[in-house]
Scaffold this motif. Structure first.
Motif, short mmCIF file in Angstrom:
data_model
loop_
_atom_site.label_atom_id
_atom_site.label_comp_id
_atom_site.label_asym_id
_atom_site.label_seq_id
_atom_site.Cartn_x
_atom_site.Cartn_y
_atom_site.Cartn_z
N VAL A 47 -15.26 -5.96 4.17
CA VAL A 47 -15.21 -6.71 5.43
C VAL A 47 -14.06 -6.26 6.33
O VAL A 47 -14.09 -6.49 7.54
CB VAL A 47 -15.14 -8.24 5.21
N GLN A 48 -13.04 -5.59 5.75
CA GLN A 48 -11.91 -5.14 6.57
C GLN A 48 -11.20 -3.98 5.89
O GLN A 48 -11.05 -3.97 4.66
CB GLN A 48 -10.93 -6.28 6.79
N ARG A 49 -10.76 -3.01 6.71
CA ARG A 49 -9.96 -1.89 6.20
C ARG A 49 -8.81 -1.68 7.16
O ARG A 49 -8.99 -1.68 8.38
CB ARG A 49 -10.80 -0.62 6.14
N SER A 50 -7.62 -1.50 6.59
CA SER A 50 -6.46 -1.24 7.43
C SER A 50 -5.60 -0.17 6.77
O SER A 50 -5.69 0.07 5.58
CB SER A 50 -5.64 -2.51 7.65
N GLY A 51 -4.77 0.46 7.59
CA GLY A 51 -3.85 1.46 7.06
C GLY A 51 -4.12 2.83 7.61
O GLY A 51 -4.51 2.99 8.76
N GLY A 52 -3.93 3.82 6.77
CA GLY A 52 -4.03 5.20 7.23
C GLY A 52 -2.81 5.57 8.04
O GLY A 52 -1.86 4.79 8.16
N ILE A 53 -2.80 6.72 8.61
CA ILE A 53 -1.66 7.20 9.39
C ILE A 53 -1.39 6.31 10.59
O ILE A 53 -0.25 6.00 10.91
CB ILE A 53 -1.87 8.66 9.83
N THR A 54 -2.44 5.82 11.25
CA THR A 54 -2.27 5.00 12.45
C THR A 54 -2.03 3.53 12.15
O THR A 54 -1.56 2.80 13.01
CB THR A 54 -3.51 5.09 13.37
N GLY A 55 -2.38 3.07 10.95
CA GLY A 55 -2.22 1.67 10.60
C GLY A 55 -3.26 0.77 11.25
O GLY A 55 -3.12 -0.45 11.26
N ALA A 56 -4.31 1.36 11.78
CA ALA A 56 -5.36 0.60 12.47
C ALA A 56 -6.13 -0.29 11.50
O ALA A 56 -6.23 0.00 10.31
CB ALA A 56 -6.32 1.55 13.16
N GLN A 111 -11.90 9.19 -11.60
CA GLN A 111 -12.01 10.17 -10.52
C GLN A 111 -11.43 9.67 -9.20
O GLN A 111 -11.76 10.19 -8.14
CB GLN A 111 -13.48 10.53 -10.29
N SER A 112 -10.58 8.65 -9.23
CA SER A 112 -10.05 8.11 -7.97
C SER A 112 -8.58 7.78 -8.11
O SER A 112 -8.05 7.68 -9.22
CB SER A 112 -10.84 6.86 -7.56
N MET A 113 -7.94 7.59 -6.97
CA MET A 113 -6.53 7.22 -6.98
C MET A 113 -6.38 5.77 -7.44
O MET A 113 -7.27 4.95 -7.20
CB MET A 113 -5.96 7.35 -5.56
N PRO A 114 -5.28 5.43 -8.09
CA PRO A 114 -5.06 4.05 -8.52
C PRO A 114 -5.05 3.09 -7.33
O PRO A 114 -4.58 3.44 -6.24
CB PRO A 114 -3.68 4.10 -9.19
N GLN A 115 -5.56 1.89 -7.55
CA GLN A 115 -5.59 0.85 -6.52
C GLN A 115 -5.07 -0.45 -7.11
O GLN A 115 -5.51 -0.86 -8.19
CB GLN A 115 -7.03 0.63 -6.02
N SER A 116 -4.15 -1.10 -6.39
CA SER A 116 -3.72 -2.42 -6.83
C SER A 116 -4.82 -3.42 -6.53
O SER A 116 -5.60 -3.25 -5.58
CB SER A 116 -2.41 -2.83 -6.16
N THR A 128 -5.01 1.27 -2.09
CA THR A 128 -4.84 2.58 -2.70
C THR A 128 -3.35 2.88 -2.77
O THR A 128 -2.62 2.68 -1.81
CB THR A 128 -5.60 3.65 -1.90
N GLN A 129 -2.91 3.36 -3.90
CA GLN A 129 -1.48 3.52 -4.16
C GLN A 129 -0.93 4.87 -3.69
O GLN A 129 -0.61 5.76 -4.47
CB GLN A 129 -1.20 3.28 -5.64
N CYS A 130 -0.84 4.99 -2.36
CA CYS A 130 -0.14 6.10 -1.73
C CYS A 130 0.26 5.62 -0.34
O CYS A 130 -0.34 4.70 0.20
CB CYS A 130 -0.99 7.35 -1.67
N TYR A 131 1.30 6.22 0.19
CA TYR A 131 1.71 5.85 1.54
C TYR A 131 0.68 6.41 2.51
O TYR A 131 0.10 7.46 2.30
CB TYR A 131 3.12 6.37 1.83
N ASP A 132 0.41 5.67 3.59
CA ASP A 132 -0.59 6.01 4.59
C ASP A 132 -2.02 5.95 4.05
O ASP A 132 -2.93 6.53 4.62
CB ASP A 132 -0.33 7.39 5.21
N CYS A 133 -2.21 5.27 2.94
CA CYS A 133 -3.57 5.06 2.43
C CYS A 133 -4.09 3.72 2.95
O CYS A 133 -3.44 3.05 3.73
CB CYS A 133 -3.57 5.09 0.91
#
Length: 142
Positions: A47-56, A111-116, A128-133
């Motif tokens: 229902v919602q996604r936020s983050g990435g480089i822009t933080g959108a 096959q994926s990055m760790p997620q809290s 997802t456990q990385c900065y800008d993820c």
């Protein structure tokens, strides 16, 4: 071995989500609604996604089912627009996360990055456990 133990534990939680007959014959839920809402097992829609480089932040109509995940006791399946994208075994364990100094539950797929994993108002939050993820908020559909 750890995967098997965690899988058995999650299977036990899933099995115990039914009802128990009391001596008087009345049905009672064995797990309180609040506890059941804290289980990641089930089918969830993005229902919602936020983050990435822009933080959108982007919101999604749950009826459109842009991304759906199924978390079972032994596998984690992802669909995007009705196309199966991945299926993998996973474990959930406590560990260090980016967003907290307190160890949290972490979903680790083959096959994926760790997620809290956390819950907010009955919804599932995967970070997802990385900065800008991305941080994704899912609503339970089953």
């Amino acid at each position: 071995m750890i995967k098997k133990i965690i899988g058995m534990g999650l299977a036990f939680v899933a099995f115990n989500c039914g009802t128990i007959k009391t001596a008087e014959g009345a049905s009672e839920p064995p797990i309180k609604k609040e506890q059941q809402q804290q289980s990641p097992l089930g089918t969830w829609v993005l229902v919602q996604r936020s983050g990435g480089i822009t933080g959108a932040t982007a919101t999604f109509d749950p009826a459109a089912k842009e991304k759906v995940i199924l978390i079972e006791s032994n596998k984690f399946i992802v669909w995007e627009k009705d196309v199966k994208k991945s299926e993998q075994a996973y474990v959930i364990e406590k560990g260090k996360v980016i967003e907290s100094t307190v160890p949290q539950d972490i979903l680790k797929g083959e096959q994926s990055m760790p997620q809290s994993i956390t819950f907010k108002d009955g919804n599932l939050v995967l970070r997802t456990q990385c900065y800008d993820c991305y941080t994704e908020l899912y609503q339970r559909i089953r």
